[in-house]
Enzyme design. Sequence first.
Site, PDB file in Angstrom:
ATOM      1  N   GLY A  31      66.457 126.754 -60.364  1.00 44.77           N
ATOM      2  CA  GLY A  31      66.085 125.752 -59.382  1.00 44.77           C
ATOM      3  C   GLY A  31      67.231 124.842 -58.981  1.00 44.77           C
ATOM      4  CG  HIS A  34      73.879 125.438 -54.985  1.00 46.03           C
ATOM      5  ND1 HIS A  34      74.504 126.672 -54.906  1.00 46.03           N
ATOM      6  CD2 HIS A  34      73.830 125.141 -56.308  1.00 46.03           C
ATOM      7  CE1 HIS A  34      74.836 127.078 -56.117  1.00 46.03           C
ATOM      8  NE2 HIS A  34      74.423 126.189 -56.991  1.00 46.03           N
ATOM      9  CG  HIS A  37      70.858 129.064 -56.232  1.00 43.54           C
ATOM     10  ND1 HIS A  37      71.283 127.758 -56.291  1.00 43.54           N
ATOM     11  CD2 HIS A  37      70.734 129.488 -57.521  1.00 43.54           C
ATOM     12  CE1 HIS A  37      71.399 127.395 -57.559  1.00 43.54           C
ATOM     13  NE2 HIS A  37      71.080 128.432 -58.320  1.00 43.54           N
ATOM     14  CE  LYS A 149      78.574 128.047 -60.680  1.00 39.66           C
ATOM     15  NZ  LYS A 149      78.327 127.641 -62.095  1.00 39.66           N
ATOM     16  NE  ARG A 187      75.343 123.088 -66.319  1.00 39.75           N
ATOM     17  CZ  ARG A 187      74.792 122.610 -67.421  1.00 39.75           C
ATOM     18  NH1 ARG A 187      74.960 121.330 -67.719  1.00 39.75           N
ATOM     19  NH2 ARG A 187      74.060 123.367 -68.207  1.00 39.75           N
TER      20      ARG A 187
END
Length: 279
Positions: A31, A34, A37, A149, A187
Amino acid sequence: MKVCHTVAECRETLGQYRRASESIGLVPTMGFLHAGHMALVKEAKRHSDRVVATIFVNPTQFGETADLDAYPRNEARDLVMLKEAGVDVVLIPEVADVYPEGDETIVETTRMANMLHGKVRPGHFRGVTTVVARLFNFTQPDVACFGEKDYQQLQVIKRMTRDLGFPIEIIGVPIVREADGLAMSSRNVRLTPQDRQAALVLSRALDAAEVSDAPTVDALRDVIATAISTEPRATLRGLDIVQAETLNTIEDRLSGAVAIMLSVEFGGVLLLDQRVITL
């Protein structure tokens, strides 16, 4: 777009697609979505007829309760983004649905989970492979997309998929970056403005590595560590330079495809970045 809050409901819906001979692509997420995703969704749509996304903040991959509690959440916004991206089904399960009472089964890659970034966060990859294996079982996709990533995570999932014989193609999707070069991450929202600016040192360090003519692992490590040290707000937690696909150690001279994985902390927020370079 159908939103399912139970595994049973999701399975019923996906079963309808399979009976119509439609292929299924999976995009697992925690969830707070951004553009990174959305790149996963776009890739899944390229490789399948139907796309199912999951939103589940997995408690077993967090080392500290405080880190789990601090993980950002915005389900309403996530659903809008997924609908606009053309996702067909979203599974948002309860913890008890994923980890039923009395649960005692784990899935772990014994070598790859306990090296490199796994040393920084013990048990993290065990939590990842356990939940991903369950999501694979719940959704039974033909393909599943994961971001590059989290490079070690991608290789761990590929190895687990191979070892357990899941008939699923794992697709790695390149990092999506902000305009200034910072890798997109859920994050990032936790960074202060000062730490957000400081975090640009990650991409600068990888740029320095890519243009470096360092002949050995130690020399390349010095280039990267030196670049990170120029930013006083950055605390280097992990720096790994390994063979790209196997994550095996490189003893001395660099050659072939080499993966550089960085774990750097800014004000209590751990950020990851990586790059694969070919020498």
